[in-house]
Design a protein around this motif. Sequence first.
Motif, PDB file in Angstrom:
ATOM      1  N   GLY A 172       3.700  -1.327   1.220  1.00  0.00           N
ATOM      2  CA  GLY A 172       3.060  -0.562   0.156  1.00  0.00           C
ATOM      3  C   GLY A 172       1.551  -0.732   0.297  1.00  0.00           C
ATOM      4  O   GLY A 172       1.080  -1.587   1.057  1.00  0.00           O
ATOM      5  N   SER A 173       0.798   0.080  -0.445  1.00  0.00           N
ATOM      6  CA  SER A 173      -0.658  -0.017  -0.271  1.00  0.00           C
ATOM      7  C   SER A 173      -1.241  -1.259  -0.935  1.00  0.00           C
ATOM      8  O   SER A 173      -2.293  -1.742  -0.516  1.00  0.00           O
ATOM      9  CB  SER A 173      -1.354   1.247  -0.750  1.00  0.00           C
ATOM     10  N   THR A 174      -0.580  -1.797  -1.945  1.00  0.00           N
ATOM     11  CA  THR A 174      -1.166  -2.936  -2.663  1.00  0.00           C
ATOM     12  C   THR A 174      -1.423  -4.147  -1.755  1.00  0.00           C
ATOM     13  O   THR A 174      -2.525  -4.700  -1.793  1.00  0.00           O
ATOM     14  CB  THR A 174      -0.298  -3.323  -3.879  1.00  0.00           C
ATOM     15  N   PRO A 175      -0.468  -4.587  -0.927  1.00  0.00           N
ATOM     16  CA  PRO A 175      -0.758  -5.785  -0.134  1.00  0.00           C
ATOM     17  C   PRO A 175      -1.619  -5.566   1.119  1.00  0.00           C
ATOM     18  O   PRO A 175      -1.951  -6.527   1.803  1.00  0.00           O
ATOM     19  CB  PRO A 175       0.638  -6.302   0.268  1.00  0.00           C
ATOM     20  N   SER A 200      -1.922   2.832 -12.781  1.00  0.00           N
ATOM     21  CA  SER A 200      -0.546   3.327 -12.651  1.00  0.00           C
ATOM     22  C   SER A 200       0.479   2.189 -12.723  1.00  0.00           C
ATOM     23  O   SER A 200       1.675   2.438 -12.849  1.00  0.00           O
ATOM     24  CB  SER A 200      -0.377   4.099 -11.345  1.00  0.00           C
ATOM     25  N   LYS A 201       0.010   0.949 -12.642  1.00  0.00           N
ATOM     26  CA  LYS A 201       0.925  -0.192 -12.705  1.00  0.00           C
ATOM     27  C   LYS A 201       0.871  -0.891 -14.063  1.00  0.00           C
ATOM     28  O   LYS A 201       1.620  -1.843 -14.305  1.00  0.00           O
ATOM     29  CB  LYS A 201       0.597  -1.210 -11.598  1.00  0.00           C
ATOM     30  N   ALA A 202      -0.040  -0.448 -14.946  1.00  0.00           N
ATOM     31  CA  ALA A 202      -0.295  -1.179 -16.197  1.00  0.00           C
ATOM     32  C   ALA A 202       0.960  -1.286 -17.078  1.00  0.00           C
ATOM     33  O   ALA A 202       1.267  -2.359 -17.605  1.00  0.00           O
ATOM     34  CB  ALA A 202      -1.435  -0.522 -16.966  1.00  0.00           C
TER      35      ALA A 202
END
Length: 247
Positions: free
Chosen positions: A37-40, A201-203
């Motif tokens: 995923g883009s987060t890591p 978008s993750k809040a």
Amino acid sequence: MVIYNAKDYNDMSRKAANIISAQIIIKPNCVLGLATGSTPEGTYKQLVEWYKKGDLDFAQVKAVNLDEYKGLSKDNDQSYAYFMRKHLFDNVNIDINNTFIPNGLEADSKKECTRYNEVIKSLGGVDLQLLGIGGNGHIGFNEPGEAFEKETHCVKLTDDTIKANSRFFSSLDLVPKFAYSMGIKSIMQAKSILLVASGKSKAEALYKTIYGEIVPSVPASILQLHNNVTIVADDDALSIIKEKGLL
Ligand code: GLP
């Protein structure tokens, strides 16, 4: 749960990379559970930088990934195997034979899931599991409603996830509809867990994960029951929690 508030994506990546580095330094032959995923991506970039500076050694590290799209070969540039080589494995001194990802090309789901569960067991379990989180609260590819007691299994991706992940594909039709994923049970067996989250978008998912009810409709909420979870999230991802004065 320990929550670290990072100010932005870069700060989140640096803090998360510090926690992974500490794990590698404390136990050089540790088993890392890894995520895509883009987060890591920023976390991996930071780890590669520290490796290149001579501050980190992956020679004895073993890595076992959370998931893989069913139907994609490891050389397909949308496969998670390709992602891991590009962002981490090809850039550090990890032994590629010590890296494990479900085989997307195995058509027999039962066979592949059994094999992957055996791989995880033979490694002696995961010391530190890195996780991102989907906007719908999924972890790995454990979509809302999945039973908590599953190990590696074949998942039918939700329309939300297919849409969210379509940004990496040239068209929506090319996004695989199924994936192999470690289950919630496999994830919960990790000795420690590090969840990273960035962006508005993750809040909501993050708020429900930490303060909501523990329910299969928010897969990540099960993490409340793990005794060693660290969350590193930026201001945007923590915005609802902060608005409610909970942090
Ligand atoms: C995918 C992956 C998850 C990841 C999620 C969020 O569905 N299977 O492991 O956490 O997407 O991805 P991103 O970090 O790009 O928002």
